[in-house]
Every structure is written in structure tokens, then in C-alpha cells.
Design an enzyme around this catalytic site. Structure first.
Site, PDB file in Angstrom:
ATOM      1  N   LYS A 150      39.506   4.829 -53.490  1.00  0.00           N
ATOM      2  CA  LYS A 150      39.888   4.268 -54.928  1.00  0.00           C
ATOM      3  C   LYS A 150      41.259   4.897 -55.295  1.00  0.00           C
ATOM      4  CE  LYS A 150      36.123   1.852 -55.608  1.00  0.00           C
ATOM      5  NZ  LYS A 150      36.227   0.569 -55.782  1.00  0.00           N
TER       6      LYS A 150
ATOM      7  N   ASN B  20      30.082 -11.330 -49.619  1.00  0.00           N
ATOM      8  CA  ASN B  20      29.404 -11.597 -48.249  1.00  0.00           C
ATOM      9  C   ASN B  20      27.838 -11.067 -48.079  1.00  0.00           C
ATOM     10  OD1 ASN B  20      29.709  -8.915 -48.365  1.00  0.00           O
ATOM     11  ND2 ASN B  20      30.807  -8.601 -46.296  1.00  0.00           N
TER      12      ASN B  20
ATOM     13  N   SER C 152      37.102   4.245 -60.210  1.00  0.00           N
ATOM     14  CA  SER C 152      35.943   4.945 -60.814  1.00  0.00           C
ATOM     15  C   SER C 152      36.600   6.572 -61.269  1.00  0.00           C
ATOM     16  CB  SER C 152      35.364   5.433 -59.319  1.00  0.00           C
ATOM     17  OG  SER C 152      34.437   6.468 -59.494  1.00  0.00           O
TER      18      SER C 152
ATOM     19  N   TYR D 130      35.384   7.764 -49.854  1.00  0.00           N
ATOM     20  CA  TYR D 130      35.093   6.519 -50.864  1.00  0.00           C
ATOM     21  C   TYR D 130      36.118   6.862 -52.037  1.00  0.00           C
ATOM     22  CZ  TYR D 130      33.237   4.260 -54.861  1.00  0.00           C
ATOM     23  OH  TYR D 130      33.069   3.746 -56.184  1.00  0.00           O
TER      24      TYR D 130
HETATM   25  P1  NAD Z   1      27.331  -3.368 -55.339  1.00  0.00           P
HETATM   26  O1  NAD Z   1      27.407  -3.160 -53.980  1.00  0.00           O
HETATM   27  O2  NAD Z   1      26.392  -3.771 -56.170  1.00  0.00           O
HETATM   28  O3  NAD Z   1      28.618  -4.733 -55.502  1.00  0.00           O
HETATM   29  C1  NAD Z   1      29.604  -4.826 -54.565  1.00  0.00           C
HETATM   30  C2  NAD Z   1      29.307  -6.317 -53.925  1.00  0.00           C
HETATM   31  O4  NAD Z   1      30.452  -6.859 -52.997  1.00  0.00           O
HETATM   32  C3  NAD Z   1      28.115  -6.564 -53.099  1.00  0.00           C
HETATM   33  O5  NAD Z   1      27.462  -7.778 -53.547  1.00  0.00           O
HETATM   34  C4  NAD Z   1      28.624  -6.792 -51.857  1.00  0.00           C
HETATM   35  O6  NAD Z   1      27.538  -7.647 -51.080  1.00  0.00           O
HETATM   36  C5  NAD Z   1      30.054  -7.216 -51.993  1.00  0.00           C
HETATM   37  N1  NAD Z   1      30.870  -6.836 -50.780  1.00  0.00           N
HETATM   38  C6  NAD Z   1      31.254  -5.866 -50.408  1.00  0.00           C
HETATM   39  N2  NAD Z   1      32.249  -5.706 -49.470  1.00  0.00           N
HETATM   40  C7  NAD Z   1      32.543  -7.180 -49.433  1.00  0.00           C
HETATM   41  C8  NAD Z   1      33.367  -7.774 -48.256  1.00  0.00           C
HETATM   42  N3  NAD Z   1      34.157  -7.353 -47.510  1.00  0.00           N
HETATM   43  N4  NAD Z   1      33.441  -9.174 -48.672  1.00  0.00           N
HETATM   44  C9  NAD Z   1      32.787  -9.778 -49.649  1.00  0.00           C
HETATM   45  N5  NAD Z   1      31.919  -9.101 -50.358  1.00  0.00           N
HETATM   46  C10 NAD Z   1      31.581  -7.932 -50.195  1.00  0.00           C
HETATM   47  O7  NAD Z   1      28.451  -2.444 -56.043  1.00  0.00           O
HETATM   48  P2  NAD Z   1      28.603  -2.271 -57.719  1.00  0.00           P
HETATM   49  O8  NAD Z   1      28.056  -1.016 -58.198  1.00  0.00           O
HETATM   50  O9  NAD Z   1      28.457  -3.620 -58.451  1.00  0.00           O
HETATM   51  O10 NAD Z   1      30.267  -1.872 -57.404  1.00  0.00           O
HETATM   52  C11 NAD Z   1      31.176  -2.803 -57.938  1.00  0.00           C
HETATM   53  C12 NAD Z   1      32.493  -1.876 -57.836  1.00  0.00           C
HETATM   54  O11 NAD Z   1      32.686  -0.945 -58.721  1.00  0.00           O
HETATM   55  C13 NAD Z   1      32.849  -1.274 -56.536  1.00  0.00           C
HETATM   56  O12 NAD Z   1      34.171  -1.389 -56.169  1.00  0.00           O
HETATM   57  C14 NAD Z   1      32.587   0.082 -56.544  1.00  0.00           C
HETATM   58  O13 NAD Z   1      33.189   1.062 -55.811  1.00  0.00           O
HETATM   59  C15 NAD Z   1      32.854   0.212 -58.177  1.00  0.00           C
HETATM   60  N6  NAD Z   1      32.266   1.470 -58.756  1.00  0.00           N
HETATM   61  C16 NAD Z   1      30.864   1.352 -58.760  1.00  0.00           C
HETATM   62  C17 NAD Z   1      30.162   2.300 -59.431  1.00  0.00           C
HETATM   63  C18 NAD Z   1      28.739   2.515 -59.576  1.00  0.00           C
HETATM   64  O14 NAD Z   1      28.116   3.615 -59.970  1.00  0.00           O
HETATM   65  N7  NAD Z   1      27.933   1.388 -59.281  1.00  0.00           N
HETATM   66  C19 NAD Z   1      31.009   3.371 -60.222  1.00  0.00           C
HETATM   67  C20 NAD Z   1      32.406   3.478 -59.933  1.00  0.00           C
HETATM   68  C21 NAD Z   1      32.889   2.447 -59.185  1.00  0.00           C
HETATM   69  C1  UD1 Z   2      28.095   9.590 -57.824  1.00  0.00           C
HETATM   70  C2  UD1 Z   2      29.050   9.842 -56.964  1.00  0.00           C
HETATM   71  C3  UD1 Z   2      30.342   9.275 -57.706  1.00  0.00           C
HETATM   72  C4  UD1 Z   2      30.135   7.869 -58.256  1.00  0.00           C
HETATM   73  C5  UD1 Z   2      28.927   7.936 -59.130  1.00  0.00           C
HETATM   74  C6  UD1 Z   2      28.780   6.789 -59.944  1.00  0.00           C
HETATM   75  C7  UD1 Z   2      28.497  11.750 -55.456  1.00  0.00           C
HETATM   76  C8  UD1 Z   2      29.040  13.034 -54.954  1.00  0.00           C
HETATM   77  N1  UD1 Z   2      29.296  11.092 -56.381  1.00  0.00           N
HETATM   78  O1  UD1 Z   2      28.204  10.404 -58.857  1.00  0.00           O
HETATM   79  O2  UD1 Z   2      31.563   9.286 -56.628  1.00  0.00           O
HETATM   80  O3  UD1 Z   2      31.486   7.489 -58.996  1.00  0.00           O
HETATM   81  O4  UD1 Z   2      27.797   8.485 -58.391  1.00  0.00           O
HETATM   82  O5  UD1 Z   2      28.069   5.797 -59.080  1.00  0.00           O
HETATM   83  O6  UD1 Z   2      27.669  10.991 -54.799  1.00  0.00           O
HETATM   84  N2  UD1 Z   2      20.561  13.559 -59.372  1.00  0.00           N
HETATM   85  C9  UD1 Z   2      19.521  14.175 -59.409  1.00  0.00           C
HETATM   86  N3  UD1 Z   2      18.524  13.556 -58.398  1.00  0.00           N
HETATM   87  C10 UD1 Z   2      18.427  12.689 -57.643  1.00  0.00           C
HETATM   88  C11 UD1 Z   2      19.760  11.822 -57.703  1.00  0.00           C
HETATM   89  C12 UD1 Z   2      20.796  12.575 -58.654  1.00  0.00           C
HETATM   90  O7  UD1 Z   2      19.314  15.215 -59.805  1.00  0.00           O
HETATM   91  O8  UD1 Z   2      17.703  12.116 -57.191  1.00  0.00           O
HETATM   92  C13 UD1 Z   2      21.511  14.208 -60.132  1.00  0.00           C
HETATM   93  C14 UD1 Z   2      23.051  14.729 -59.660  1.00  0.00           C
HETATM   94  O9  UD1 Z   2      22.875  15.851 -59.172  1.00  0.00           O
HETATM   95  C15 UD1 Z   2      23.835  14.497 -60.620  1.00  0.00           C
HETATM   96  C16 UD1 Z   2      23.354  13.260 -61.531  1.00  0.00           C
HETATM   97  O10 UD1 Z   2      21.810  13.352 -61.278  1.00  0.00           O
HETATM   98  O11 UD1 Z   2      23.880  15.514 -61.655  1.00  0.00           O
HETATM   99  C17 UD1 Z   2      23.880  11.904 -61.402  1.00  0.00           C
HETATM  100  O12 UD1 Z   2      24.059  11.547 -60.172  1.00  0.00           O
HETATM  101  P1  UD1 Z   2      24.537  10.424 -59.392  1.00  0.00           P
HETATM  102  O13 UD1 Z   2      23.697   9.368 -60.027  1.00  0.00           O
HETATM  103  O14 UD1 Z   2      24.173  10.299 -57.796  1.00  0.00           O
HETATM  104  O15 UD1 Z   2      25.838  10.086 -59.813  1.00  0.00           O
HETATM  105  P2  UD1 Z   2      27.257  11.288 -59.663  1.00  0.00           P
HETATM  106  O16 UD1 Z   2      26.811  12.316 -59.105  1.00  0.00           O
HETATM  107  O17 UD1 Z   2      27.747  11.254 -60.953  1.00  0.00           O
END
Ligand code: NAD
Ligand code: UD1
Length: 342
Positions: free
Chosen positions: A154, A33, A125, A150
Site C-alpha cells: 500500500k 478475476n 489503508s 501487505y
Molecule cells: P476483496 O477481496 O473483497 O475485493 C478485492 C477484489 O479484487 C476481489 O473481488 C478479487 O477477486 C479481486 N482481485 C484481486 N486481485 C485481482 C487481480 N489480479 N485481477 C483482477 N481482480 C483481482 O477486498 P475488499 O475488502 O473489497 O478490499 C478492496 C480494496 O480495499 C483492496 O485494495 C484492499 O487492500 C483495500 N482495503 C481493504 C480493507 C478492508 O478491511 N476490507 C481495509 C483497507 C484497505
Molecule cells: C487488520 C489489519 C490491517 C487492515 C485492517 C482492516 C492486521 C495486523 N491488520 O487490522 O492491516 O487495514 O485489518 O481490514 O491484521 N480481534 C479479536 N478477535 C478476532 C479478530 C479480531 O479480538 O477474532 C480484534 C483484534 O485484535 C483487533 C480488532 O479485533 O483489536 C480488529 O481486528 P481486525 O478486524 O483484524 O482489524 P485490525 O486489527 O484493525
């Protein structure tokens, strides 16, 4: 040719997976979306692969619209990325997170049930483990108290999916528990697109290097680690995308040992914030403005995976190191403004 529905396929991880699916000859339909993505990503997927996937701008919380998509196609599998993912936003707006993330999943599962669709891969995650008692964290570690709404979505989503696999005889599911996905496609055409000020480390680094942010604040220099900064398990997004292809093949080829499986997807190696900064500076030959500040509330000291089970059972291994993650992230950052201007 197998037909795969990819929800959230224009997002960060979804778009990289779509590219690899097309390259492996799958027929891809994307539902997104655009709540956290831009339509130019679809053009760039086409530039990389030479194929434009089918795309529907549908909100998954709208059951009738998503069901219409199922009635037009017979999917061999679904990869469900679509979700909201900001931890801090979920703390302030839990209603938004429970509504979007849970209703999207329930609608999708209902459509799958009504249309006899057999396979789903879910984006989970490492946050499901909460504050783990021991490191590295393996799939045998229990779910601890969720640290944000969040994280709770999950945990709940994984439980919901498992319940569905128990009740529907033909349904199989795999949850992939990602550690910290970073980096971008080696082409520089797709990558992470944070809206507003990034919460996560790597987009903050690249935006600082690009002059969008003044300096990176490193949250905490007094952790019990080799340099005092916190440790995470960073995984290249292209390796992560490949884990989805491997999981999909396992499902489609009926190789699963149980109807619901779950795997850690990380590298098994922990890097500190300073390790990441140094790698970024070295590989891109740049100096980054940074300073140390207070620990971020809710942060944990160390998190990294034990990926033995995903390596052995799933047959997947990460290939890229931290330098590849940092060089591809910077290549992408340099292109973003051009794509956003169109
Ligand atoms: P992202 O936001 O880049 O991608 C998610 C996509 O889903 C977006 O393009 C958004 O427009 C779409 N979307 C959200 N809600 C929607 C809805 N109701 N209907 C249709 N489309 C919708 O995020 P990402 O980083 O690619 O993450 C993808 C998945 O992986 C997510 O479920 C996220 O929670 C999970 N995840 C991400 C990370 C991370 O650090 N990026 C870490 C662990 C898990
Ligand atoms: C975050 C989310 C986690 C998610 C993960 C991957 C939180 C509390 N947790 O975790 O649920 O699964 O992202 O997307 O947000 N840092 C700095 N300066 C910054 C940003 C980050 O020092 O400006 C440090 C943080 O303190 C951390 C590390 O970098 O130690 C990574 O941070 P981040 O990328 O936000 O990931 P997570 O903390 O692992």
C-alpha cells in the site's frame, strides 16, 4: 453519462461502490478475476440497481488482457480496488502480494497512460501509517515502518501513483486510506465474503453467531483502554462507498487542488472490541459466545482517524453508527449460505 472502470468491483468494498455509481447514473465496467469473490455478487448488484454492469473476468496482472479492455472503452475514471488483502497471508507469501498488488497497479497505470485516461482513485489503508506516534492519526502523519508485506504494497502503491501523476501532465489521483470497513448493504444482498476462517473481527462475530465458529476469542483484555480491549475506527461500508463517489466527482469536475490527494476515511470515533460485541448483541438481540485470550501478535492498542481534512476538503462525512454496522453485517450473514448454494 460518464464511464468508470472498477477493478475488484465484485469484491466487498468494490461491489458497494458499484451499486452507488449505478444509482448515480455512471456507466460501470467491472474487471475482477474472482480470486476473492463470487459471480452471484454481479446478479445481486443487478437485483439492487436494476442494471447489470459490464463485467470482464480478467486478471490485472495480464497486461494484454487488461489493455484489450481499455481499447474497447474510453473511461472517464478508474477506481482500483483489486488487490490481495490478508495481512497474515502476506507475511507467509510476500511474493504473491508483491506480484499481484504491484503488477496489477503498474499494468493499470500503463494502460491509462497509453489511452490518455485522466483519473484514478486508489484503495489505500490506514496501515500505511504503521504504528503512529500520536492519535488520532491525520493525513499529516508520516508513513512509519510497514508492519507487513501487505502494508508495504500500500505504501509503495501510493508512492508509485504519486510519481505517475508527477510525470504525466493530465493524470490526477486520489488515495483513500480506509480505517476498518465493516457492515453490509442495507438490502442484505451484498457484503463481505471471507474465504476460510476470517482474520477480521466482524466476520468472525457474525460467523460465531451463525454457528459456523464456536466462539469469538477476544485478543487481549489488558490494553490501556476503557475496558482493556483494543480500539479501532470502524466505518460502515456504505459510507466508505460514498467517499469514492465524492472523490470521483471532485476529480471529474476538476476541483482538485493538487494532482495527487490522499484522505483518511473513517468516523473519527474509536470503539473497543467489547463495544463492538455489545452493539452486535444489543441491536440483533443475540448472545455471542466469547472468551478472552492472549493479545494477537503485531496488534496495536488503539487506532482511530482524524477525518477533518476529508470532511472539509473532500466534503464527505460518515453517517452510520456502530449499531447500523452490526445490524447490516448480521442481515448479510444470514443470507450468505443461501447465495452460496445458489
Ligand atoms: P476483496 O477481496 O473483497 O475485493 C478485492 C477484489 O479484487 C476481489 O473481488 C478479487 O477477486 C479481486 N482481485 C484481486 N486481485 C485481482 C487481480 N489480479 N485481477 C483482477 N481482480 C483481482 O477486498 P475488499 O475488502 O473489497 O478490499 C478492496 C480494496 O480495499 C483492496 O485494495 C484492499 O487492500 C483495500 N482495503 C481493504 C480493507 C478492508 O478491511 N476490507 C481495509 C483497507 C484497505
Ligand atoms: C487488520 C489489519 C490491517 C487492515 C485492517 C482492516 C492486521 C495486523 N491488520 O487490522 O492491516 O487495514 O485489518 O481490514 O491484521 N480481534 C479479536 N478477535 C478476532 C479478530 C479480531 O479480538 O477474532 C480484534 C483484534 O485484535 C483487533 C480488532 O479485533 O483489536 C480488529 O481486528 P481486525 O478486524 O483484524 O482489524 P485490525 O486489527 O484493525
Amino acid at each position: 453519462m460518464k464511464d468508470i472502470l472498477v477493478t475488484g468491483g465484485l469484491g466487498y468494498i468494490g461491489s458497494h461502490t458499484v451499486v452507488q455509481l449505478i444509482e448515480k447514473n455512471y456507466n460501470v465496467t467491472i474487471v475482477d478475476n474472482l480470486s476473492n469473490s463470487k459471480i452471484f455478487i454481479l446478479d445481486n448488484i443487478e437485483k439492487i440497481t436494476g442494471k447489470r454492469p459490464h463485467y470482464f473476468n480478467i486478471d490485472l496482472t495480464d497486461y494484454n488482457k487488461i489493455n484489450s479492455c481499455f481499447s474497447k472503452n474510453k473511461f472517464d475514471g478508474v477506481i482500483h480496488f483489486a488487490a490481495l488483502k490478508s495481512v497474515s497471508e502476506s507475511v507467509n507469501h510476500p511474493d504473491k502480494y508483491y506480484h499481484n498488488n504491484l503488477n496489477s497497479l503498474l499494468n493499470l497505470l500503463r494502460c491509462m497512460k497509453e489511452n490518455d485516461i485522466k483519473n484514478i482513485i486508489f484503495s489505500s489503508s490506514c496501515t500505511v501509517y504503521g504504528q503512529p506516534d500520536k492519535l488520532p492519526v491525520s493525513e499529516k502523519s508520516p508513513f512509519k515502518e510497514a508492519e507487513s508485506p501487505y502494508a508495504r504494497t500500500k505504501q509503495m502503491s501510493e508512492n508509485i501513483i504519486e510519481d505517475f501523476t508527477n510525470s504525466i501532465s493530465y493524470l490526477s489521483a486520489i488515495s483513500l486510506r480506509y480505517f476498518n470497513p465493516v457492515g453490509a448493504h442495507h438490502s442484505g444482498l451484498i457484503g463481505e465474503l471471507p474465504l476460510g476462517t476470517p482474520d477480521n473481527l466482524v466476520p468472525y462475530i457474525t460467523q460465531t453467531a451463525a454457528g459456523i465458529r464456536q466462539e469469538l476469542k477476544i485478543f487481549g483484555d489488558d490494553y490501556n483502554t476503557h475496558d482493556g480491549t483494543a480500539i479501532r475506527d470502524y466505518i460502515h461500508v456504505e459510507d466508505l462507498a460514498e467517499a469514492h463517489i465524492t472523490a470521483l466527482q471532485r476529480m471529474i469536475e476538476n476541483k482538485m487542488k493538487s494532482k495527487y490527494e490522499y484522505y483518511n476515511i473513517g468516523t473519527g470515533v474509536g470503539y473497543s472490541v467489547l463495544d463492538v460485541v455489545k452493539s452486535f448483541e444489543n441491536v440483533n438481540k443475540l448472545k455471542l459466545n466469547y472468551s478472552f485470550s492472549e493479545r494477537r501478535s503485531g496488534d496495536i492498542e488503539k487506532m482511530f482517524s482524524d477525518c477533518t481534512i476529508s470532511n472539509k476538503k473532500l466534503g464527505w462525512n460518515s453517517k452510520n453508527g456502530l449499531d447500523e454496522m452490526m445490524s447490516s453485517a448480521w442481515k448479510w450473514e444470514k443470507n450468505i449460505s443461501k447465495f452460496l448454494k445458489g
